[in-house]
Design a protein around this motif. Structure first.
Motif, mmCIF file in Angstrom:
data_model
loop_
_atom_site.group_PDB
_atom_site.id
_atom_site.type_symbol
_atom_site.label_atom_id
_atom_site.label_comp_id
_atom_site.label_asym_id
_atom_site.label_seq_id
_atom_site.Cartn_x
_atom_site.Cartn_y
_atom_site.Cartn_z
ATOM 1 N N ALA A 264 -57.647 73.182 -32.421
ATOM 2 C CA ALA A 264 -56.300 73.185 -32.611
ATOM 3 C C ALA A 264 -55.722 74.685 -33.113
ATOM 4 O O ALA A 264 -54.629 75.040 -32.586
ATOM 5 N N ALA A 265 -56.542 75.064 -33.981
ATOM 6 C CA ALA A 265 -56.147 76.464 -34.328
ATOM 7 C C ALA A 265 -56.135 77.592 -33.462
ATOM 8 O O ALA A 265 -55.286 78.249 -33.043
ATOM 9 N N SER A 266 -57.060 77.563 -32.444
ATOM 10 C CA SER A 266 -57.338 78.364 -31.446
ATOM 11 C C SER A 266 -56.065 78.212 -30.437
ATOM 12 O O SER A 266 -55.479 79.158 -30.019
ATOM 13 N N ALA A 267 -55.906 76.821 -29.908
ATOM 14 C CA ALA A 267 -54.915 76.422 -28.965
ATOM 15 C C ALA A 267 -53.369 77.062 -29.801
ATOM 16 O O ALA A 267 -52.732 77.642 -28.844
ATOM 17 N N GLY A 268 -53.367 76.779 -31.046
ATOM 18 C CA GLY A 268 -52.054 77.165 -31.703
ATOM 19 C C GLY A 268 -51.857 78.800 -31.764
ATOM 20 O O GLY A 268 -50.754 79.271 -31.393
ATOM 21 N N ILE A 269 -52.823 79.527 -31.632
ATOM 22 C CA ILE A 269 -52.806 80.957 -31.944
ATOM 23 C C ILE A 269 -52.385 81.479 -30.389
ATOM 24 O O ILE A 269 -51.701 82.247 -30.211
ATOM 25 N N VAL A 270 -53.305 80.928 -29.403
ATOM 26 C CA VAL A 270 -52.959 81.377 -28.074
ATOM 27 C C VAL A 270 -51.615 81.031 -27.556
ATOM 28 O O VAL A 270 -50.850 81.741 -26.864
ATOM 29 N N SER A 271 -51.224 79.920 -27.976
ATOM 30 C CA SER A 271 -50.032 79.335 -27.552
ATOM 31 C C SER A 271 -48.837 80.231 -28.121
ATOM 32 O O SER A 271 -47.717 80.457 -27.459
ATOM 33 N N LEU A 277 -44.032 86.176 -25.758
ATOM 34 C CA LEU A 277 -43.642 86.871 -24.557
ATOM 35 C C LEU A 277 -42.027 86.727 -24.306
ATOM 36 O O LEU A 277 -41.351 87.423 -23.425
ATOM 37 N N GLY A 278 -41.692 85.618 -24.828
ATOM 38 C CA GLY A 278 -40.209 85.044 -24.486
ATOM 39 C C GLY A 278 -39.204 86.397 -24.991
ATOM 40 O O GLY A 278 -37.966 86.116 -24.633
ATOM 41 N N PHE A 279 -39.716 86.880 -25.979
ATOM 42 C CA PHE A 279 -38.795 88.029 -26.443
ATOM 43 C C PHE A 279 -38.909 89.255 -25.867
ATOM 44 O O PHE A 279 -38.256 90.006 -25.966
ATOM 45 N N GLY A 280 -39.643 89.338 -24.659
ATOM 46 C CA GLY A 280 -39.576 90.609 -23.717
ATOM 47 C C GLY A 280 -38.579 90.709 -22.930
ATOM 48 O O GLY A 280 -37.561 90.111 -22.764
ATOM 49 N N ARG A 281 -38.019 92.059 -22.467
ATOM 50 C CA ARG A 281 -36.982 92.384 -21.672
ATOM 51 C C ARG A 281 -37.093 91.771 -19.950
ATOM 52 O O ARG A 281 -36.505 91.560 -19.377
ATOM 53 N N MET A 282 -38.361 92.106 -19.811
ATOM 54 C CA MET A 282 -38.634 91.741 -18.107
ATOM 55 C C MET A 282 -38.642 90.209 -18.053
ATOM 56 O O MET A 282 -39.091 89.171 -18.823
ATOM 57 N N ASN A 283 -37.800 89.972 -17.216
ATOM 58 C CA ASN A 283 -37.714 88.413 -16.518
ATOM 59 C C ASN A 283 -39.127 87.866 -16.358
ATOM 60 O O ASN A 283 -39.160 86.695 -16.911
ATOM 61 N N PRO A 290 -43.783 80.672 -21.512
ATOM 62 C CA PRO A 290 -43.956 79.284 -21.549
ATOM 63 C C PRO A 290 -44.850 78.628 -20.568
ATOM 64 O O PRO A 290 -45.416 77.671 -20.948
ATOM 65 N N VAL A 291 -44.922 79.084 -19.439
ATOM 66 C CA VAL A 291 -45.976 78.733 -18.577
ATOM 67 C C VAL A 291 -47.444 78.692 -19.102
ATOM 68 O O VAL A 291 -48.112 77.527 -18.873
ATOM 69 N N LEU A 292 -47.756 79.804 -19.770
ATOM 70 C CA LEU A 292 -49.206 79.813 -20.554
ATOM 71 C C LEU A 292 -49.391 78.772 -21.538
ATOM 72 O O LEU A 292 -50.337 77.932 -21.779
ATOM 73 N N ALA A 293 -48.394 78.908 -22.247
ATOM 74 C CA ALA A 293 -48.335 77.839 -23.429
ATOM 75 C C ALA A 293 -48.332 76.362 -23.046
ATOM 76 O O ALA A 293 -49.279 75.644 -23.761
ATOM 77 N N ILE A 294 -47.797 76.058 -22.054
ATOM 78 C CA ILE A 294 -47.582 74.765 -21.354
ATOM 79 C C ILE A 294 -49.101 74.447 -20.953
ATOM 80 O O ILE A 294 -49.748 73.515 -21.192
ATOM 81 N N GLY A 295 -49.877 75.124 -20.377
ATOM 82 C CA GLY A 295 -51.224 75.330 -19.853
ATOM 83 C C GLY A 295 -52.145 74.878 -21.126
ATOM 84 O O GLY A 295 -53.039 74.085 -20.955
ATOM 85 N N ILE A 296 -52.009 75.920 -22.017
ATOM 86 C CA ILE A 296 -52.800 75.756 -23.161
ATOM 87 C C ILE A 296 -52.736 74.399 -23.739
ATOM 88 O O ILE A 296 -54.079 73.724 -24.263
ATOM 89 N N VAL A 297 -51.611 73.985 -24.124
ATOM 90 C CA VAL A 297 -51.250 72.675 -24.932
ATOM 91 C C VAL A 297 -51.890 71.603 -23.971
ATOM 92 O O VAL A 297 -52.614 70.583 -24.601
ATOM 93 N N VAL A 298 -51.857 71.690 -22.767
ATOM 94 C CA VAL A 298 -52.361 70.473 -21.843
ATOM 95 C C VAL A 298 -53.798 70.603 -21.853
ATOM 96 O O VAL A 298 -54.644 69.466 -22.031
ATOM 97 N N VAL A 299 -54.444 71.451 -21.847
ATOM 98 C CA VAL A 299 -55.791 71.916 -21.793
ATOM 99 C C VAL A 299 -56.460 71.327 -23.211
ATOM 100 O O VAL A 299 -57.447 70.457 -23.202
ATOM 101 N N PHE A 300 -55.709 71.734 -24.297
ATOM 102 C CA PHE A 300 -56.400 71.438 -25.669
ATOM 103 C C PHE A 300 -56.082 69.781 -25.784
ATOM 104 O O PHE A 300 -57.075 69.080 -26.056
ATOM 105 N N THR A 301 -55.025 68.985 -25.258
ATOM 106 C CA THR A 301 -54.972 67.843 -25.222
ATOM 107 C C THR A 301 -56.152 66.992 -24.524
ATOM 108 O O THR A 301 -56.668 65.980 -24.962
#
Length: 672
Positions: A264-271, A277-283, A290-301
């Motif tokens: 859970a800590a690993s998934a939390g750190i990566v997510s 990245l949501g604070f980046g300038r590039m669209n 968010p795309v990668l965070a969703i993937g990590i949460v689903v994989v962890f579950t």
């Protein structure tokens, strides 16, 4: 039953993920960049929405003939009628009489790459049919480059996922030495990636989540690699507990309880790191998080619910032929592994901790020196691993016309009477501008094209764009509200945005990871140690990878690779040292500091090494993609993960832990 429903629904939605990909310029450009404003002006006032300029180049080495020129004129008529549905400007012939070109707008689509590639294919068919022998015809310009890029990736999602799963299957088979067991984690990973893809599709379709081609293939690779890592940890602990417990349900309950905090800590750190990245300038950067965070949460579950359920239902026989049986004499994995390779490594670290950490840090520092060889700013020719039509066409254009003819700068100025004329007067004399022409006036705005003297993807062309912007935005001849766009401006604004993102996001990711490590380990000193080691490992990975890129003939990198590499190597690299330190803390509570650290290294050595090899091999699969950027992304992560696995986690961190002593667990608690 729930997972069966999820995979049935998620799989159907995941198959539609390509339909919500948005690869339009606005998806990639910085939201506040001048090139972005230029794109919006083109769409609003010049009906350039969903259009991209293609340039057809005709070249004959010994000079164009009358038949060649007649062919070009016929092509212009056919293309106007069948492809662009509008008039195309007359042919432009070079001064040496050996080349000519036509420029035309082609329709594109943000979500369907095939719209543009089909249009380019139609142009190719018309221009190549009945072409006189010896006449070289190429399609370049923005449309040609984009079509080559889309065509290179066409159908690669399935190939990439299949290759990644095949690599993981082979490594799991070698790790478990069982003809059955390897299938269980692989099936779980496959289910998780499909459900994650379905979730991303729904959010993109109904919640405005930005998804592009890059985020999709990184989602697949990350999901497979991280999911397999979690599976390796859980299965190893489950096997260990099966030796202690007769009832497999009890064994799994203990295994999940012991693994869950770490996973859970690993998934939390990566997510959390990816969400930064949501604070980046590039669209594109903001959408990737968010795309990668969703993937990590689903994989962890999936790895903490579906995988344990499958293993318990299948029973002990799934480990055949090495079926774990309850063993009253079974003490701990550390005791059983006392003669194993990792017990010998731990003994070596225990005998010479100072020598080992100094030597290991020295090796990493030496590799980090290679960062001096990093070169950023890939040209179009350097983006592909083989010569494509658009690159060949651009090179032909540069031989016979001003180098920027295929991709001029687009300048949009308010048409208030004298602004357009003043803008032309300012731009035309600038060094690096071959010519400037007002091509259209609509709705109070004038569109000026400036042909650059240098190749559009060169540093010299970027300097010229900076000069144009400075001349229009400052001084007595300034033109208020002017916007300079075009391919060179896009590359310039992208590079500037990537540089500013590094300055913001790298410290932000470090801060987030540090806070989470302190919360997990309840020890500030240990958390700081892991973070410093991760940063040193990242620098070493960049340096080693840069030398490798030079050896492979691809010395230049896209600037975004530095942030990409940092995000994944720090977030994922921390995982391996965190797996070590959480188990070490568990052992320290029973054995004392020195013996606990060495026992933690012995216990986790095999499984974490397997996890590192799997993750490195998974990212190496990106080398199957046809672009240099994908190859470099895969290699830099693979190199970094291997350094973390074999040097940082195996030698540097445990040796430093022994050197620092029990103080490493301060201020949370200490074990003497």
């Amino acid at each position: 039953m729930l997972w069966l429903l999820l995979v049935a629904v998620g799989g159907s939605f995941a198959a539609k993920l390509g339909s919500v990909e948005d690869n339009s310029p606005l998806t990639w450009l910085p939201a506040d960049a001048q090139a972005t404003r230029a794109v919006k002006l083109a769409e609003q006032h010049f009906a350039d929405k969903d259009h991209s300029a293609a340039v057809v180049v005709y070249v004959r080495a010994d000079g164009l003939t009358a038949r060649d020129l007649a062919k070009i004129d016929r092509d212009r008529e056919q293309l106007s009628a069948q492809v662009t549905h509008g008039d195309i400007a007359g042919r432009q012939v070079s001064h040496d009489g050996r080349a000519a070109f036509l420029t035309m707008p082609l329709r594109t689509s943000p979500s369907e790459n095939s719209v543009l590639t089909d249009a380019v294919d139609q142009v190719a068919k018309i221009t190549e049919d009945d072409a006189p022998a010896g006449l070289d015809v190429r399609i370049t310009g923005e449309a040609g480059s984009n079509a080559d890029f889309f065509r290179s990736y066409s159908g690669m999602d399935a190939v990439l996922l299949g290759s990644a799963l095949a690599v993981v299957a082979l490594l799991l088979l070698l790790t478990y030495r069982s003809p059955v067991l390897w299938m269980v984690p692989l099936i779980t990973v496959g289910v998780a990636t499909q459900v994650a893809g379905g979730a991303v599709y729904l959010l993109a379709r109904h919640a405005g989540l930005v998804v592009n081609g890059e985020s999709v293939y990184i989602l697949m690779i990350l999901g497979v690699g991280v999911g397999t890592d979690y599976a390796l940890l859980l299965v190893a602990r489950y096997r260990e507990e099966l030796h202690r417990h007769h009832d497999r349900h009890t064994a799994m309950l203990v295994a999940v309880r012991r693994c869950l905090p770490t996973v859970a800590a690993s998934a939390g750190i990566v997510s959390a790191a990816t969400l930064c990245l949501g604070f980046g300038r590039m669209n594109s950067t903001r959408g990737l998080g968010p795309v990668l965070a969703i993937g990590i949460v689903v994989v962890f579950t999936a790895m903490t619910t579906l995988l344990p359920a499958l293993l318990v239902v299948l029973g002990r026989w799934v480990f055949w032929p090495f079926v774990p049986r309850q063993d009253p004499g079974y003490a701990t994995a550390a005791g059983r592994s006392s003669r194993a390779v990792w017990a010998k490594v731990a003994a070596l670290v225990g005998r010479h901790p100072r020598v080992i950490w100094l030597a290991t840090a020295g090796v990493l520092a030496a590799l980090a020196v290679g960062t001096a060889s990093v070169q950023t700013g890939q040209s179009n020719a350097e983006m592909f691993r083989k010569t494509v039509d658009s690159v060949a066409g651009q090179q032909l254009m540069a031989q016979h016309f001003p180098a920027g003819s295929a991709s001029p700068a687009d300048i949009y100025v308010p048409d208030t009477g004298t602004d357009a004329a003043r803008a032309l007067a300012v731009v035309e004399p600038l060094h690096g501008v071959a010519s400037a022409t007002a091509v259209a006036t609509r709705e109070g705005w004038t569109h000026i094209t400036a042909v650059l003297a240098d190749p559009p993807d060169s540093p010299a062309a970027r300097r010229t764009v900076r000069q144009i912007r400075a001349a229009l935005g400052d001084g007595p001849q300034r033109v208020p509200h002017a916007a300079v766009g075009g391919p060179t401006a896009v590359a310039l604004d992208t590079a500037d945005a990537q540089s500013s993102e590094e300055k913001l996001l790298i410290p932000l990711v470090l801060a987030v990871v540090l806070v989470l490590l302190v919360a997990l380990l309840r020890a500030v000193v240990a958390a700081l140690l892991l973070l410093v080691c991760a940063v040193l490992s990242y620098a070493a990975a960049v340096g080693a990878s840069s030398l490798l890129f030079h050896a492979l003939g691809y010395p230049r990198i896209d600037r975004g690779l530095l942030l990409f590499g940092f995000l994944f190597l720090v977030a994922l690299g921390i995982d391996y040292t965190m797996f070590l330190m959480t188990r070490a803390r568990e052992e320290v509570a029973q054995r004392g500091h020195r013996e606990g650290v060495l026992a933690g290294l012995t216990v986790t050595g095999g499984v974490v090494t397997s996890a590192g090899l799997v993750l490195a091999a998974t990212f190496t699969v990106l080398a199957t993609l046809p672009t240099v950027a994908a190859l470099q992304q895969g290699l830099i992560v693979a190199v970094g993960v291997l350094l973390d696995t074999f040097l940082v986690r195996s030698l540097l961190v445990p040796a430093l832990s022994l050197e620092i002593g029990p103080r490493i667990w301060q201020p949370g608690w200490r074990a003497d």
